[in-house]
Write a protein that holds these residues in place. Structure first.
Motif, PDB file in Angstrom:
ATOM      1  N   LEU A   1      17.793 -52.946 -58.492  1.00  0.00           N
ATOM      2  CA  LEU A   1      18.840 -52.754 -57.262  1.00  0.00           C
ATOM      3  C   LEU A   1      20.230 -53.711 -57.661  1.00  0.00           C
ATOM      4  CD1 LEU A   1      16.459 -53.928 -54.641  1.00  0.00           C
ATOM      5  CD2 LEU A   1      17.737 -51.721 -54.828  1.00  0.00           C
ATOM      6  N   ASN A   2      20.236 -54.541 -58.507  1.00  0.00           N
ATOM      7  CA  ASN A   2      21.397 -55.206 -59.211  1.00  0.00           C
ATOM      8  C   ASN A   2      22.163 -54.197 -59.814  1.00  0.00           C
ATOM      9  OD1 ASN A   2      21.499 -57.878 -58.360  1.00  0.00           O
ATOM     10  ND2 ASN A   2      20.368 -58.885 -60.051  1.00  0.00           N
ATOM     11  N   GLU A   3      21.730 -53.559 -60.544  1.00  0.00           N
ATOM     12  CA  GLU A   3      22.284 -52.716 -61.533  1.00  0.00           C
ATOM     13  C   GLU A   3      22.977 -51.263 -60.460  1.00  0.00           C
ATOM     14  OE1 GLU A   3      21.509 -49.925 -65.752  1.00  0.00           O
ATOM     15  OE2 GLU A   3      19.985 -50.648 -64.497  1.00  0.00           O
TER      16      GLU A   3
ATOM     17  N   LEU B   1      25.641 -50.400 -49.560  1.00  0.00           N
ATOM     18  CA  LEU B   1      25.275 -51.550 -48.476  1.00  0.00           C
ATOM     19  C   LEU B   1      23.747 -51.580 -48.412  1.00  0.00           C
ATOM     20  CD1 LEU B   1      28.338 -51.697 -46.010  1.00  0.00           C
ATOM     21  CD2 LEU B   1      27.979 -53.073 -48.504  1.00  0.00           C
ATOM     22  N   GLY B   2      23.166 -50.357 -48.215  1.00  0.00           N
ATOM     23  CA  GLY B   2      21.739 -50.167 -47.903  1.00  0.00           C
ATOM     24  C   GLY B   2      21.129 -50.634 -49.239  1.00  0.00           C
ATOM     25  N   ALA B   3      21.423 -50.463 -50.436  1.00  0.00           N
ATOM     26  CA  ALA B   3      20.786 -51.277 -51.461  1.00  0.00           C
ATOM     27  C   ALA B   3      20.845 -52.672 -51.336  1.00  0.00           C
ATOM     28  CB  ALA B   3      21.258 -50.815 -52.717  1.00  0.00           C
ATOM     29  N   GLU B   4      22.064 -53.253 -50.802  1.00  0.00           N
ATOM     30  CA  GLU B   4      21.934 -54.701 -50.705  1.00  0.00           C
ATOM     31  C   GLU B   4      21.112 -55.324 -49.661  1.00  0.00           C
ATOM     32  OE1 GLU B   4      26.123 -55.993 -50.412  1.00  0.00           O
ATOM     33  OE2 GLU B   4      26.929 -54.510 -51.935  1.00  0.00           O
ATOM     34  N   ASP B   5      20.982 -54.568 -48.669  1.00  0.00           N
ATOM     35  CA  ASP B   5      20.001 -54.982 -47.631  1.00  0.00           C
ATOM     36  C   ASP B   5      18.506 -54.905 -48.408  1.00  0.00           C
ATOM     37  OD1 ASP B   5      21.617 -55.189 -45.335  1.00  0.00           O
ATOM     38  OD2 ASP B   5      21.467 -53.268 -44.635  1.00  0.00           O
ATOM     39  N   GLU B   6      18.263 -53.851 -49.008  1.00  0.00           N
ATOM     40  CA  GLU B   6      17.129 -53.807 -49.551  1.00  0.00           C
ATOM     41  C   GLU B   6      16.612 -55.152 -50.619  1.00  0.00           C
ATOM     42  OE1 GLU B   6      14.421 -50.859 -52.437  1.00  0.00           O
ATOM     43  OE2 GLU B   6      16.396 -49.935 -51.392  1.00  0.00           O
ATOM     44  N   ARG B   7      17.916 -55.392 -51.262  1.00  0.00           N
ATOM     45  CA  ARG B   7      17.701 -56.396 -52.178  1.00  0.00           C
ATOM     46  C   ARG B   7      17.536 -57.819 -51.416  1.00  0.00           C
ATOM     47  NH1 ARG B   7      22.787 -57.841 -55.722  1.00  0.00           N
ATOM     48  NH2 ARG B   7      23.643 -58.263 -53.551  1.00  0.00           N
ATOM     49  N   ASP B   8      17.903 -58.040 -50.452  1.00  0.00           N
ATOM     50  CA  ASP B   8      17.919 -59.257 -49.412  1.00  0.00           C
ATOM     51  C   ASP B   8      16.462 -59.138 -49.291  1.00  0.00           C
ATOM     52  OD1 ASP B   8      20.393 -60.447 -49.981  1.00  0.00           O
ATOM     53  OD2 ASP B   8      21.077 -59.193 -48.274  1.00  0.00           O
TER      54      ASP B   8
END
Length: 456
Positions: free
Chosen positions: A189-191, A204-211
């Motif tokens: 997800l970072n990448e 932003l969806g990936a950032e939510d998933e990462r959190d």
């Protein structure tokens, strides 16, 4: 401002408002999506100078150029996120210790027939009954039966502790695998997030998933999370970096039979995860069960078995059985642990049970009376061992309740920042709709002005 400037201002306004309406629609659509963070459009007032239209601006010239989107962002509170992660870590540890504590308490089953305390009491009751009827051969047989039952309880408790340790060790190994799987997902997800930001369109969806993944990881171990300028997270556990950009450091479980004690180490190092006195996520809870709860309880059982073996053998060997033989051990002298505690193989007949202090004295029960003096201390120690399991469970339950309350508190506060309010979004939609209509009116006015100019 020229008429062309009015056209450009209106065009930018309509595009920005379209993006704002899409953002509000996205928020409304995900109002019930777990882990979704409310999104917002960051706007910026523009000027013709910013676009380089004029190298210089004449005095009195209007320089406004409308509005543009500075970016799309998620609404989060870093302080609340950090506090919630800490609470999840404490809750993860306490939940696991409640589970293992319940299993440990179940091993002793205090107050039930066949429990350690009940079996100790029954064993000493049999000596009292034999002392009251020293010539009754069947009373001596009951002593032997109660001794076998007591030895069986010790062995069963030891087996229960071994079973609990094995099950906890398996859960720890699974937890380590889960930890590594989550860190791998976080690196991916970072990448993905870094690439999206570099392209100018944040995911932003990936950032939510990462959190959400970070919260899952926090329940396994306490985390330090640092946000980097490229949008990636650097995640540490007790000072050791486990995720940095797209790179990870795995953890590994070591323990019996390869190692004498269970531990979780950071791969490629000699550094071990330290569970601490409490907290430490689920990994800490499992490690404390394996490193403290089970060994300390087993040590107490072993000490009690050794104490009973030594004290009862000393008193019994000084007495005489109905066959006038003395010097017999009542329990196997090598049975100094809960696993090896057993009645002596030399006692094959009720007449071998020594009650009298001298040969030929059939009515004497001085040995049984001497053994009665041992009862209070043994019962106290047995109750302390069983009670220790209960106290561990009570402590873990109290910590779990406190951590659960804190987790709920911080999640509620975070929801006030990141959660979607349908009423608020509907209000925004009305505002955007009216602004869109007004911008369209400006565009119509500019067109009419242009038509008038052409008609001159």
């Amino acid at each position: 401002m020229s008429i062309n400037g009015l056209f450009q201002t209106s065009r930018r306004s309509l595009r920005v408002l379209e993006g704002a309406i899409q953002t509000a629609g996205q928020n409304i659509a995900n109002a019930g999506t777990p882990g979704y963070s409310r999104q917002r459009v960051a706007l910026r007032a523009d000027s013709v100078v910013a676009y380089g239209v004029h190298s210089g601006v004449r005095p009195g010239t209007f320089t406004g150029a409308g509005v543009s989107v500075q970016g799309y962002e998620r609404l989060r509170d870093g302080l609340l996120d950090r506090a919630a992660r800490d609470a999840h870590s404490d809750l993860g540890a306490a939940d696991q210790e409640v589970r293992t504590g319940s299993a440990l308490e179940g091993v002793f089953a205090v107050g039930t027939q066949g429990s350690l305390t009940e079996s100790v009491a029954a064993f000493w009751d049999s000596w009292t009954d034999a002392a009251n009827a020293p010539t009754d051969r069947s009373a001596r047989g009951v002593v032997l039966d109660r001794a076998d039952a007591l030895a069986g309880v010790f062995r069963r408790h030891d087996e229960g502790l071994t079973r609990l340790a094995d099950e906890t060790r398996g859960a720890l190994a699974d937890g380590v695998d889960g930890f590594n799987a989550i860190t791998e997902r976080l690196a991916g997800l970072n990448e993905q997030i870094a690439n999206a930001r570099a392209a100018g369109a944040p995911d932003l969806g990936a950032e939510d998933e990462r959190d959400q993944a970070v919260t899952e990881l926090a329940s396994l171990a306490p985390l330090g999370v640092a946000a980097e300028t490229d949008g990636t997270y650097t995640i540490t556990v007790q000072g050791m970096t486990v995720v940095q950009g797209a790179e990870t450091t795995t953890v590994e479980h070591v323990g019996p039979p390869a190692e004498p004690d269970d531990a979780v180490r950071f791969a490629g190092t000699d550094v071990a995860f330290r569970p601490g006195a409490e907290g430490g996520g689920a990994l800490g809870g499992w490690l404390r069960t394996l490193g403290q709860a089970v060994p300390e309880t087993r040590a107490g059982l072993d000490a009690l078995a050794a104490q009973i073996t030594t004290d009862v053998n000393t008193a019994h060997a000084a007495g005489y059985g109905r066959d006038d033989v003395t010097g017999r051990d009542f329990f196997e002298p090598t049975g100094t642990t809960a696993a090896t505690f057993a009645r002596s193989a030399a006692l094959t007949d009720p007449d071998h049970v020594a009650l009298a202090g001298g040969a030929g004295d059939r009515g004497d029960a001085s040995v049984a009376l001497a053994l009665a003096d041992l009862r209070p201390g043994v019962e106290r120690d047995a109750a302390a061992i069983a009670g220790g399991a209960g106290r561990r469970l009570q402590g873990a339950s109290a910590r779990a309740d406190a951590a659960s309350a804190l987790t709920g508190h911080y999640e509620g506060l975070a929801a006030g920042v990141s959660g979607v309010s349908l009423d608020e979004e509907m209000t925004h939609l009305i505002e955007y709709q009216q602004a869109y209509a007004a911008s369209a009116r400006v565009l119509t006015t500019a067109r009419d002005m242009f038509d008038t100019l052409l008609a001159l």
